[in-house]
Write an enzyme that holds these catalytic residues in place. Structure first.
Site, PDB file in Angstrom:
ATOM      1  N   GLU A   1     -20.265   0.118  23.745  1.00 14.13           N
ATOM      2  CA  GLU A   1     -20.646   0.071  22.334  1.00 14.13           C
ATOM      3  C   GLU A   1     -20.041  -1.175  21.698  1.00 14.13           C
ATOM      4  OE1 GLU A   1     -20.034   3.786  20.115  1.00 14.13           O
ATOM      5  OE2 GLU A   1     -18.619   2.678  18.892  1.00 14.13           O
TER       6      GLU A   1
ATOM      7  N   THR B   1     -23.019  -0.309  16.750  1.00 12.53           N
ATOM      8  CA  THR B   1     -22.595   0.589  15.669  1.00 12.53           C
ATOM      9  C   THR B   1     -23.216   0.175  14.331  1.00 12.53           C
ATOM     10  OG1 THR B   1     -20.638  -0.763  15.312  1.00 12.53           O
ATOM     11  CG2 THR B   1     -20.392   1.152  16.754  1.00 12.53           C
TER      12      THR B   1
ATOM     13  N   HIS C   1     -27.084   2.453  16.179  1.00  9.20           N
ATOM     14  CA  HIS C   1     -26.658   3.666  15.473  1.00  9.20           C
ATOM     15  C   HIS C   1     -27.300   3.651  14.091  1.00  9.20           C
ATOM     16  CE1 HIS C   1     -22.723   4.007  18.008  1.00  9.20           C
ATOM     17  NE2 HIS C   1     -23.793   3.797  18.747  1.00  9.20           N
TER      18      HIS C   1
HETATM   19  P1  FAD Z   1     -22.551  15.871  11.542  1.00 11.34           P
HETATM   20  O1  FAD Z   1     -23.145  16.305  12.824  1.00 11.34           O
HETATM   21  O2  FAD Z   1     -23.412  15.851  10.348  1.00 11.34           O
HETATM   22  O3  FAD Z   1     -21.265  16.783  11.279  1.00 11.34           O
HETATM   23  C1  FAD Z   1     -20.341  16.474  10.252  1.00 11.34           C
HETATM   24  C2  FAD Z   1     -19.519  17.700   9.911  1.00 11.34           C
HETATM   25  O4  FAD Z   1     -20.319  18.657   9.236  1.00 11.34           O
HETATM   26  C3  FAD Z   1     -18.959  18.453  11.128  1.00 11.34           C
HETATM   27  O5  FAD Z   1     -17.711  18.984  10.755  1.00 11.34           O
HETATM   28  C4  FAD Z   1     -19.961  19.562  11.387  1.00 11.34           C
HETATM   29  O6  FAD Z   1     -19.372  20.689  12.006  1.00 11.34           O
HETATM   30  C5  FAD Z   1     -20.431  19.871   9.973  1.00 11.34           C
HETATM   31  N1  FAD Z   1     -21.844  20.237   9.862  1.00 11.34           N
HETATM   32  C6  FAD Z   1     -22.886  19.751  10.565  1.00 11.34           C
HETATM   33  N2  FAD Z   1     -24.042  20.273  10.127  1.00 11.34           N
HETATM   34  C7  FAD Z   1     -23.730  21.085   9.101  1.00 11.34           C
HETATM   35  C8  FAD Z   1     -24.494  21.915   8.216  1.00 11.34           C
HETATM   36  N3  FAD Z   1     -25.828  21.998   8.322  1.00 11.34           N
HETATM   37  N4  FAD Z   1     -23.826  22.626   7.258  1.00 11.34           N
HETATM   38  C9  FAD Z   1     -22.475  22.553   7.145  1.00 11.34           C
HETATM   39  N5  FAD Z   1     -21.701  21.798   7.969  1.00 11.34           N
HETATM   40  C10 FAD Z   1     -22.314  21.077   8.927  1.00 11.34           C
HETATM   41  N6  FAD Z   1     -19.721   6.286  12.152  1.00 11.34           N
HETATM   42  C11 FAD Z   1     -20.306   5.229  11.565  1.00 11.34           C
HETATM   43  O7  FAD Z   1     -20.198   5.058  10.340  1.00 11.34           O
HETATM   44  N7  FAD Z   1     -21.029   4.310  12.284  1.00 11.34           N
HETATM   45  C12 FAD Z   1     -21.189   4.439  13.624  1.00 11.34           C
HETATM   46  O8  FAD Z   1     -21.854   3.584  14.245  1.00 11.34           O
HETATM   47  C13 FAD Z   1     -20.592   5.552  14.296  1.00 11.34           C
HETATM   48  N8  FAD Z   1     -20.753   5.731  15.616  1.00 11.34           N
HETATM   49  C14 FAD Z   1     -20.228   6.857  16.217  1.00 11.34           C
HETATM   50  C15 FAD Z   1     -20.468   7.081  17.591  1.00 11.34           C
HETATM   51  C16 FAD Z   1     -19.964   8.225  18.210  1.00 11.34           C
HETATM   52  C17 FAD Z   1     -20.269   8.456  19.691  1.00 11.34           C
HETATM   53  C18 FAD Z   1     -19.181   9.153  17.471  1.00 11.34           C
HETATM   54  C19 FAD Z   1     -18.591  10.375  18.156  1.00 11.34           C
HETATM   55  C20 FAD Z   1     -18.924   8.937  16.125  1.00 11.34           C
HETATM   56  C21 FAD Z   1     -19.450   7.798  15.471  1.00 11.34           C
HETATM   57  N9  FAD Z   1     -19.255   7.571  14.106  1.00 11.34           N
HETATM   58  C22 FAD Z   1     -19.846   6.477  13.499  1.00 11.34           C
HETATM   59  C23 FAD Z   1     -18.426   8.463  13.321  1.00 11.34           C
HETATM   60  C24 FAD Z   1     -19.221   9.616  12.671  1.00 11.34           C
HETATM   61  O9  FAD Z   1     -20.114   9.086  11.710  1.00 11.34           O
HETATM   62  C25 FAD Z   1     -18.211  10.555  12.011  1.00 11.34           C
HETATM   63  O10 FAD Z   1     -17.463  11.232  12.992  1.00 11.34           O
HETATM   64  C26 FAD Z   1     -18.772  11.513  10.961  1.00 11.34           C
HETATM   65  O11 FAD Z   1     -17.666  12.049  10.230  1.00 11.34           O
HETATM   66  C27 FAD Z   1     -19.542  12.705  11.530  1.00 11.34           C
HETATM   67  O12 FAD Z   1     -20.726  12.316  12.045  1.00 11.34           O
HETATM   68  P2  FAD Z   1     -21.673  13.369  12.833  1.00 11.34           P
HETATM   69  O13 FAD Z   1     -22.919  12.667  13.122  1.00 11.34           O
HETATM   70  O14 FAD Z   1     -20.926  13.993  13.933  1.00 11.34           O
HETATM   71  O15 FAD Z   1     -21.896  14.433  11.632  1.00 11.34           O
END
Ligand code: FAD
Length: 317
Positions: free
Chosen positions: A18, A49, A94
């Site tokens: 990445e 990213t 991303h």
């Molecule tokens: P979600 O899946 O939306 O989850 C977020 C939180 O909400 C979790 O606690 C989940 O349990 C909860 N949740 C999910 N759905 C619901 C619902 N319907 N109702 C209530 N609660 C819910 N960040 C960046 O800004 N740019 C990047 O390029 C980037 N790349 C990443 C790549 C990887 C492989 C990873 C693991 C993370 C990356 N991140 C990036 C960080 C990521 O954006 C953060 O970890 C963010 O806080 C959560 O993203 P998510 O997509 O997991 O969120």
């Protein structure tokens, strides 16, 4: 080609990494150097990213503060296309919910589709440093699952404007994030896994994990996912330690634990050079065990560095 096609066709663990888009003002060559070093190990695809806007406060002479919104690393779409066409390696840009209305997202998806990019990693994004909780844009997506639903719809030719008829469907392969040690905001692991399952049921084709330093956490996570009926590939994300200070910053920033043995080894390091070498050694051992376990791919978080990833890949692939 789609990430899932690469995984399906492979007879061994794939190599992927990445990259961060360059800081505003830097040239493409800055990132090209890093990529070129790693091409030796035939990466199947390269992730790029996405960085949302940050809020900065400037002290004015009159004692007041001026609020400014800045995007320090713009250009994810452009850099992704440049990499794909210059190297002939598939890219996985991303896309995040933060800072985007659904309309902005749709327009970005149209650009990516026209550029021949078939892969996406869909994320919610973190709140900006000045905000405690994530807040979606008005008319934006709240959670990654909403973004997954939007892309899945577009893959069926369903755009936001319901009046559009016979629209051209996109064909994106969708990756989402998973957290072997639970996402920071989730009340517990079961709740986090339940939402992960929903993302997969909504159309996610594979999962990439948050970094972890203890493979047992990944093995357990995979077991828990399979028990819940999550049957898509789960790609482990690895980040080598680079400085002594990460003993404090990594757990705080990413809400992960470092295993006792690694903590002991970092404490013994006399300087950052030793910590950097230890990070490479630890990641090589982790990678070898994960390959033996049969993981579909190893995904390396470069955090803008490539020398350490080069040394790890040389030892492993
Ligand atoms: P979600 O899946 O939306 O989850 C977020 C939180 O909400 C979790 O606690 C989940 O349990 C909860 N949740 C999910 N759905 C619901 C619902 N319907 N109702 C209530 N609660 C819910 N960040 C960046 O800004 N740019 C990047 O390029 C980037 N790349 C990443 C790549 C990887 C492989 C990873 C693991 C993370 C990356 N991140 C990036 C960080 C990521 O954006 C953060 O970890 C963010 O806080 C959560 O993203 P998510 O997509 O997991 O969120």
């Amino acid at each position: 080609m789609k990430v899932t096609d690469y995984i399906q066709k492979a007879d061994k663990t794939l190599f992927s990494f990445e990259l961060l888009p360059p800081l505003k003002g830097e040239h493409f060559e800055h990132i090209e150097e890093k990529i070129n070093r790693l091409l030796e190990f035939n990466p199947s695809y390269i992730n790029v990213t996405y960085h949302q806007q940050e809020i900065e406060y400037e002290n004015l002479k009159n004692g007041l503060l001026r609020k400014r919104t800045v995007r320090k690393r713009p250009g994810t779409v452009g850099i992704s296309a440049a990499i794909q066409y210059k190297t002939d390696i598939d890219v996985v840009p991303h896309l995040i919910c933060g800072g985007f209305s659904k309309e902005d997202t749709e327009n970005a998806l149209i650009d990516l589709h026209f550029l021949g990019i078939d892969n996406l990693l869909l994320l919610r994004g973190d709140p900006p440093a000045t905000q405690k909780f994530f807040k979606a844009e008005p008319e934006g997506n709240n959670y990654a699952i909403d973004l997954v639903k939007q892309v899945t719809n577009m893959n069926k030719g369903i755009y936001l404007d319901e009046k559009l008829a016979n629209s051209h469907p996109s064909n994106f392969c969708i990756g989402v994030a998973g957290y072997p040690e639970k996402h920071a905001e989730a009340p517990n692991q079961n709740s986090d896994l339940k939402y992960l399952k929903e993302k997969v049921d909504a159309g996610a084709d594979y999962i990439v994990t948050q970094m972890f330093f203890d493979n047992k956490k990944y093995f357990r996570f995979v077991e828990d996912c399979r028990d819940l009926g999550i049957d898509v590939p789960i790609i482990p994300g690895l980040k080598p330690i680079t400085t002594k200070n990460q003993l404090l910053t990594l757990p705080q920033t990413f809400h992960i634990d470092l295993p006792d043995e690694l903590v002991g080894e970092i404490v013994k390091c006399k300087n950052n050079e030793q910590a950097y070498d230890l990070g490479i050694k630890w990641a090589i051992a982790q990678s070898k065990e994960l390959i033996d376990f049969g993981v579909p791919a190893l995904h390396f978080y470069t955090m803008g560095k490539s020398d350490n990833i080069y040394n790890i890949a040389r030892a492993v692939f």
